[in-house]
Write a protein that holds these residues in place. Sequence first.
Motif, PDB file in Angstrom:
ATOM      1  N   ARG A  90      12.025  -6.237 -13.615  1.00 30.56           N
ATOM      2  CA  ARG A  90      11.535  -4.878 -13.355  1.00 30.56           C
ATOM      3  C   ARG A  90      11.829  -4.462 -11.923  1.00 30.56           C
ATOM      4  O   ARG A  90      12.242  -3.337 -11.659  1.00 30.56           O
ATOM      5  CB  ARG A  90      10.034  -4.795 -13.624  1.00 30.56           C
ATOM      6  CG  ARG A  90       9.670  -4.682 -15.084  1.00 30.56           C
ATOM      7  CD  ARG A  90       8.211  -4.282 -15.261  1.00 30.56           C
ATOM      8  NE  ARG A  90       7.286  -5.173 -14.570  1.00 30.56           N
ATOM      9  CZ  ARG A  90       6.733  -6.259 -15.108  1.00 30.56           C
ATOM     10  NH1 ARG A  90       7.009  -6.587 -16.356  1.00 30.56           N
ATOM     11  NH2 ARG A  90       5.905  -7.015 -14.413  1.00 30.56           N
ATOM     12  N   LYS A  93      15.518  -3.603 -11.416  1.00 27.33           N
ATOM     13  CA  LYS A  93      15.891  -2.302 -11.982  1.00 27.33           C
ATOM     14  C   LYS A  93      15.531  -1.176 -11.034  1.00 27.33           C
ATOM     15  O   LYS A  93      16.264  -0.201 -10.911  1.00 27.33           O
ATOM     16  CB  LYS A  93      15.216  -2.095 -13.333  1.00 27.33           C
ATOM     17  CG  LYS A  93      15.815  -2.930 -14.438  1.00 27.33           C
ATOM     18  CD  LYS A  93      15.117  -2.662 -15.753  1.00 27.33           C
ATOM     19  CE  LYS A  93      15.709  -3.516 -16.848  1.00 27.33           C
ATOM     20  NZ  LYS A  93      15.008  -3.327 -18.125  1.00 27.33           N
ATOM     21  N   THR A  94      14.393  -1.299 -10.350  1.00 24.36           N
ATOM     22  CA  THR A  94      14.007  -0.238  -9.422  1.00 24.36           C
ATOM     23  C   THR A  94      14.846  -0.282  -8.160  1.00 24.36           C
ATOM     24  O   THR A  94      15.097   0.745  -7.549  1.00 24.36           O
ATOM     25  CB  THR A  94      12.513  -0.345  -9.046  1.00 24.36           C
ATOM     26  OG1 THR A  94      12.277  -1.598  -8.410  1.00 24.36           O
ATOM     27  CG2 THR A  94      11.629  -0.210 -10.264  1.00 24.36           C
ATOM     28  N   ASN A  96      18.016  -1.098  -8.016  1.00 26.91           N
ATOM     29  CA  ASN A  96      19.387  -0.709  -8.322  1.00 26.91           C
ATOM     30  C   ASN A  96      19.566   0.776  -8.537  1.00 26.91           C
ATOM     31  O   ASN A  96      20.669   1.250  -8.745  1.00 26.91           O
ATOM     32  CB  ASN A  96      19.907  -1.482  -9.542  1.00 26.91           C
ATOM     33  CG  ASN A  96      20.195  -2.936  -9.213  1.00 26.91           C
ATOM     34  OD1 ASN A  96      20.503  -3.252  -8.079  1.00 26.91           O
ATOM     35  ND2 ASN A  96      20.099  -3.796 -10.193  1.00 26.91           N
ATOM     36  N   GLU A  97      18.487   1.537  -8.510  1.00 27.78           N
ATOM     37  CA  GLU A  97      18.610   2.980  -8.680  1.00 27.78           C
ATOM     38  C   GLU A  97      19.234   3.561  -7.426  1.00 27.78           C
ATOM     39  O   GLU A  97      18.946   3.147  -6.309  1.00 27.78           O
ATOM     40  CB  GLU A  97      17.220   3.610  -8.893  1.00 27.78           C
ATOM     41  CG  GLU A  97      16.613   3.226 -10.220  1.00 27.78           C
ATOM     42  CD  GLU A  97      15.229   3.811 -10.386  1.00 27.78           C
ATOM     43  OE1 GLU A  97      14.744   4.529  -9.487  1.00 27.78           O
ATOM     44  OE2 GLU A  97      14.619   3.543 -11.429  1.00 27.78           O
TER      45      GLU A  97
END
Length: 100
Positions: A90, A93-94, A96-97
Amino acid sequence: MPPLHYLPIGIFAVIYALIALRNFRRFKIPMWTIMLAGATAMIFSGAIPLQSAYAAINLDVIFFLLGMFSIVAAMDLSGLLEHLTARMVRLSKTLNEPYR
């Protein structure tokens, strides 16, 4: 090189191949079984004298590894490793934004 010296090299090659192939399809052999078989083969072939094998054992390392494996096994059974893995996924993913 006398033929007797080729035996330890052959044992090493077989053990190395078994370690490399241990996770293929129906060929599932635990790593510790392969290593124990290799150590036993080296001792019985005479490549390593029994007294030298005893002298090579470091009990500090054995107890350290036993403790570490016990801790990791407890973490795995409790579900902590899965929880940490999901949290790291999780978080990644944050991170890689793209920035705005």
